[in-house]
Write a protein that holds these residues in place. Structure first.
Motif, PDB file in Angstrom:
ATOM      1  N   VAL A 126     -29.590  -0.552 -80.685  1.00 49.23           N
ATOM      2  CA  VAL A 126     -29.814  -1.975 -80.394  1.00 49.23           C
ATOM      3  C   VAL A 126     -31.267  -2.359 -80.662  1.00 49.23           C
ATOM      4  O   VAL A 126     -31.547  -3.414 -81.246  1.00 49.23           O
ATOM      5  CB  VAL A 126     -29.426  -2.292 -78.933  1.00 49.23           C
ATOM      6  CG1 VAL A 126     -29.863  -3.702 -78.562  1.00 49.23           C
ATOM      7  CG2 VAL A 126     -27.924  -2.136 -78.737  1.00 49.23           C
ATOM      8  N   ALA A 127     -32.209  -1.511 -80.261  1.00 51.24           N
ATOM      9  CA  ALA A 127     -33.629  -1.821 -80.457  1.00 51.24           C
ATOM     10  C   ALA A 127     -33.963  -1.947 -81.937  1.00 51.24           C
ATOM     11  O   ALA A 127     -34.644  -2.899 -82.356  1.00 51.24           O
ATOM     12  CB  ALA A 127     -34.495  -0.748 -79.802  1.00 51.24           C
ATOM     13  N   VAL A 128     -33.502  -1.002 -82.735  1.00 47.32           N
ATOM     14  CA  VAL A 128     -33.777  -1.055 -84.168  1.00 47.32           C
ATOM     15  C   VAL A 128     -33.109  -2.275 -84.800  1.00 47.32           C
ATOM     16  O   VAL A 128     -33.713  -2.966 -85.638  1.00 47.32           O
ATOM     17  CB  VAL A 128     -33.295   0.241 -84.856  1.00 47.32           C
ATOM     18  CG1 VAL A 128     -33.391   0.115 -86.376  1.00 47.32           C
ATOM     19  CG2 VAL A 128     -34.114   1.434 -84.385  1.00 47.32           C
ATOM     20  N   ALA A 129     -31.884  -2.560 -84.399  1.00 44.27           N
ATOM     21  CA  ALA A 129     -31.170  -3.717 -84.942  1.00 44.27           C
ATOM     22  C   ALA A 129     -31.895  -5.022 -84.607  1.00 44.27           C
ATOM     23  O   ALA A 129     -32.017  -5.912 -85.461  1.00 44.27           O
ATOM     24  CB  ALA A 129     -29.742  -3.750 -84.401  1.00 44.27           C
ATOM     25  N   VAL A 130     -32.387  -5.150 -83.384  1.00 45.66           N
ATOM     26  CA  VAL A 130     -33.109  -6.364 -82.989  1.00 45.66           C
ATOM     27  C   VAL A 130     -34.392  -6.519 -83.795  1.00 45.66           C
ATOM     28  O   VAL A 130     -34.744  -7.623 -84.234  1.00 45.66           O
ATOM     29  CB  VAL A 130     -33.412  -6.333 -81.474  1.00 45.66           C
ATOM     30  CG1 VAL A 130     -34.391  -7.441 -81.096  1.00 45.66           C
ATOM     31  CG2 VAL A 130     -32.127  -6.482 -80.673  1.00 45.66           C
ATOM     32  N   VAL A 131     -35.108  -5.416 -83.989  1.00 46.58           N
ATOM     33  CA  VAL A 131     -36.340  -5.472 -84.790  1.00 46.58           C
ATOM     34  C   VAL A 131     -36.037  -5.946 -86.209  1.00 46.58           C
ATOM     35  O   VAL A 131     -36.744  -6.804 -86.756  1.00 46.58           O
ATOM     36  CB  VAL A 131     -37.025  -4.088 -84.809  1.00 46.58           C
ATOM     37  CG1 VAL A 131     -38.144  -4.061 -85.861  1.00 46.58           C
ATOM     38  CG2 VAL A 131     -37.605  -3.762 -83.444  1.00 46.58           C
ATOM     39  N   VAL A 132     -34.985  -5.418 -86.801  1.00 46.23           N
ATOM     40  CA  VAL A 132     -34.614  -5.827 -88.159  1.00 46.23           C
ATOM     41  C   VAL A 132     -34.218  -7.301 -88.187  1.00 46.23           C
ATOM     42  O   VAL A 132     -34.628  -8.060 -89.088  1.00 46.23           O
ATOM     43  CB  VAL A 132     -33.457  -4.946 -88.685  1.00 46.23           C
ATOM     44  CG1 VAL A 132     -32.910  -5.503 -90.002  1.00 46.23           C
ATOM     45  CG2 VAL A 132     -33.934  -3.521 -88.878  1.00 46.23           C
ATOM     46  N   LEU A 133     -33.435  -7.729 -87.205  1.00 42.14           N
ATOM     47  CA  LEU A 133     -32.994  -9.124 -87.172  1.00 42.14           C
ATOM     48  C   LEU A 133     -34.148 -10.092 -86.975  1.00 42.14           C
ATOM     49  O   LEU A 133     -34.146 -11.205 -87.520  1.00 42.14           O
ATOM     50  CB  LEU A 133     -31.959  -9.310 -86.055  1.00 42.14           C
ATOM     51  CG  LEU A 133     -30.589  -8.664 -86.293  1.00 42.14           C
ATOM     52  CD1 LEU A 133     -29.723  -8.779 -85.042  1.00 42.14           C
ATOM     53  CD2 LEU A 133     -29.885  -9.319 -87.481  1.00 42.14           C
ATOM     54  N   LEU A 134     -35.148  -9.687 -86.193  1.00 37.18           N
ATOM     55  CA  LEU A 134     -36.270 -10.583 -85.907  1.00 37.18           C
ATOM     56  C   LEU A 134     -37.324 -10.590 -87.009  1.00 37.18           C
ATOM     57  O   LEU A 134     -38.211 -11.448 -86.997  1.00 37.18           O
ATOM     58  CB  LEU A 134     -36.926 -10.202 -84.582  1.00 37.18           C
ATOM     59  CG  LEU A 134     -36.133 -10.549 -83.322  1.00 37.18           C
ATOM     60  CD1 LEU A 134     -36.885 -10.091 -82.072  1.00 37.18           C
ATOM     61  CD2 LEU A 134     -35.869 -12.053 -83.254  1.00 37.18           C
ATOM     62  N   ALA A 135     -37.225  -9.659 -87.960  1.00 40.14           N
ATOM     63  CA  ALA A 135     -38.236  -9.600 -89.026  1.00 40.14           C
ATOM     64  C   ALA A 135     -38.257 -10.904 -89.834  1.00 40.14           C
ATOM     65  O   ALA A 135     -39.332 -11.434 -90.147  1.00 40.14           O
ATOM     66  CB  ALA A 135     -37.964  -8.405 -89.940  1.00 40.14           C
ATOM     67  N   ASP A 136     -37.092 -11.440 -90.164  1.00 41.74           N
ATOM     68  CA  ASP A 136     -37.044 -12.702 -90.913  1.00 41.74           C
ATOM     69  C   ASP A 136     -37.648 -13.837 -90.102  1.00 41.74           C
ATOM     70  O   ASP A 136     -38.346 -14.701 -90.653  1.00 41.74           O
ATOM     71  CB  ASP A 136     -35.600 -13.045 -91.287  1.00 41.74           C
ATOM     72  CG  ASP A 136     -35.087 -12.180 -92.433  1.00 41.74           C
ATOM     73  OD1 ASP A 136     -35.921 -11.665 -93.197  1.00 41.74           O
ATOM     74  OD2 ASP A 136     -33.857 -12.017 -92.546  1.00 41.74           O
ATOM     75  N   TYR A 137     -37.379 -13.851 -88.802  1.00 42.36           N
ATOM     76  CA  TYR A 137     -37.922 -14.910 -87.944  1.00 42.36           C
ATOM     77  C   TYR A 137     -39.446 -14.829 -87.882  1.00 42.36           C
ATOM     78  O   TYR A 137     -40.132 -15.844 -87.884  1.00 42.36           O
ATOM     79  CB  TYR A 137     -37.321 -14.798 -86.548  1.00 42.36           C
ATOM     80  CG  TYR A 137     -37.589 -15.987 -85.663  1.00 42.36           C
ATOM     81  CD1 TYR A 137     -37.712 -17.266 -86.185  1.00 42.36           C
ATOM     82  CD2 TYR A 137     -37.724 -15.837 -84.287  1.00 42.36           C
ATOM     83  CE1 TYR A 137     -37.958 -18.365 -85.378  1.00 42.36           C
ATOM     84  CE2 TYR A 137     -37.979 -16.917 -83.466  1.00 42.36           C
ATOM     85  CZ  TYR A 137     -38.090 -18.179 -84.008  1.00 42.36           C
ATOM     86  OH  TYR A 137     -38.348 -19.264 -83.205  1.00 42.36           O
ATOM     87  N   VAL A 138     -39.968 -13.608 -87.855  1.00 43.35           N
ATOM     88  CA  VAL A 138     -41.420 -13.431 -87.839  1.00 43.35           C
ATOM     89  C   VAL A 138     -42.032 -13.961 -89.133  1.00 43.35           C
ATOM     90  O   VAL A 138     -43.096 -14.592 -89.121  1.00 43.35           O
ATOM     91  CB  VAL A 138     -41.786 -11.942 -87.632  1.00 43.35           C
ATOM     92  CG1 VAL A 138     -43.287 -11.719 -87.833  1.00 43.35           C
ATOM     93  CG2 VAL A 138     -41.366 -11.484 -86.245  1.00 43.35           C
ATOM     94  N   ARG A 139     -41.352 -13.733 -90.251  1.00 42.83           N
ATOM     95  CA  ARG A 139     -41.853 -14.243 -91.527  1.00 42.83           C
ATOM     96  C   ARG A 139     -41.862 -15.763 -91.553  1.00 42.83           C
ATOM     97  O   ARG A 139     -42.786 -16.391 -92.098  1.00 42.83           O
ATOM     98  CB  ARG A 139     -41.004 -13.703 -92.679  1.00 42.83           C
ATOM     99  CG  ARG A 139     -41.369 -12.289 -93.114  1.00 42.83           C
ATOM    100  CD  ARG A 139     -40.637 -11.878 -94.374  1.00 42.83           C
ATOM    101  NE  ARG A 139     -39.267 -11.478 -94.082  1.00 42.83           N
ATOM    102  CZ  ARG A 139     -38.874 -10.215 -93.880  1.00 42.83           C
ATOM    103  NH1 ARG A 139     -39.768  -9.237 -93.935  1.00 42.83           N
ATOM    104  NH2 ARG A 139     -37.619  -9.921 -93.630  1.00 42.83           N
ATOM    105  N   GLU A 140     -40.849 -16.393 -90.965  1.00 40.32           N
ATOM    106  CA  GLU A 140     -40.740 -17.850 -90.994  1.00 40.32           C
ATOM    107  C   GLU A 140     -41.626 -18.524 -89.956  1.00 40.32           C
ATOM    108  O   GLU A 140     -42.229 -19.572 -90.216  1.00 40.32           O
ATOM    109  CB  GLU A 140     -39.277 -18.257 -90.767  1.00 40.32           C
ATOM    110  CG  GLU A 140     -38.337 -17.792 -91.866  1.00 40.32           C
ATOM    111  CD  GLU A 140     -36.888 -18.023 -91.508  1.00 40.32           C
ATOM    112  OE1 GLU A 140     -36.625 -18.588 -90.418  1.00 40.32           O
ATOM    113  OE2 GLU A 140     -36.000 -17.635 -92.300  1.00 40.32           O
TER     114      GLU A 140
END
Length: 269
Positions: A223-237
């Protein structure tokens, strides 16, 4: 119910003071809107552990009566938020805001840790071996996950940087300490969702050999790794908002992990 047992509402006067403090801190943040980067998130790591360490002292009844209502759960998280925001906004007026934020957080963290260790020494309940093993296991598992993420999703790992690594380590620490606490030290799991995972693991053929905590570790890390991956796009935007979410996710892991680590070190079930 998805909240851990032991959560209490402080007396009305303390609750009123806390709510006013949280509102004032939130207003100050909204007015100043300080930028949030991965280094800022890392600077908040001691503060994520501070609330949990203070709650351990509350559980052991080591705090003055005037402070006790503000150190119960979940009030302690609001109290820590207020103080951390005040220090952060003040640190922004200095030449090294991140160092000041982290340094003051470490100094503040040392107080409840010292109180708890003194308690463990006085009551002959200081037992750091298994908590240290859990810490080392968390470092190892977190490092494996982070290295794997960098190899498979290098762009995402670079985007979240230290904040993403903190998320993974925080949840690895929570998972490892919980597993050791349940399988080795005889502590019970207070969070209902975590308890469900362990109850499912108890029904598997591997339970007599591996215990019930291994499945919780796997679930937490995935779950932790999945959340980090999912939030990467949000961090870019939207970097500030994205790093804010990463900070919250990191706190949800690092806070309980630090609580377990200190409690298991100084107290016996």
């Amino acid at each position: 119910m998805v909240l851990p047992s032991g959560f209490t509402v402080p007396p009305l006067p303390a609750l009123a003071v806390l709510l006013v403090g949280v509102l004032v801190a939130a207003f100050a943040l909204a007015r100043e809107r300080p930028p949030l980067t991965d280094r800022t998130v890392l600077s908040f790591a001691p503060w994520m552990a501070l609330g949990s360490a203070a709650y351990v002292c509350h559980q052991l009844r080591l705090l003055p009566a005037a402070v006790t209502p503000f150190a119960s759960a979940p009030a302690v998280y609001g109290s820590t938020f207020v103080v951390a925001v005040a220090v952060w906004l003040g640190a922004r007026r200095t030449d090294s805001p991140k160092r000041v934020l982290a340094g003051v957080g470490l100094l503040a963290l040392s107080v409840p840790v010292a109180l708890a260790v003194r308690y463990g020494t006085a009551h002959d309940s200081l037992a750091p071996l298994w908590p240290l093993f859990a810490l080392l296991m968390a470092v190892f598992l977190g490092s494996v996950c982070w290295v794997g993420l960098r190899r498979l999703r290098l762009a995402d790992a670079r985007t979240v940087d230290g904040a993403g690594a903190l998320v993974i380590f925080g949840h690895a620490l929570d998972a490892a300490t919980t597993a050791v606490g349940v399988d080795v030290l005889g502590f019970g799991e207070q969070t209902p969702l975590s308890r469900l995972v362990m109850e499912f693991a108890a029904g598997l053929p591997t339970a007599p050999v591996l215990g019930v905590g291994w499945l919780f570790i796997v679930v937490k890390l995935v779950v932790a790794v999945a959340v980090v991956v999912l939030l990467a796009d949000y961090v870019r935007e939207a970097p500030t908002e994205g790093f804010l979410l990463l900070a919250l996710v990191a706190a949800v892991g690092l806070g309980p992990g630090a609580h377990n680590l200190l409690l298991f070190t100084v107290a016996t079930p």
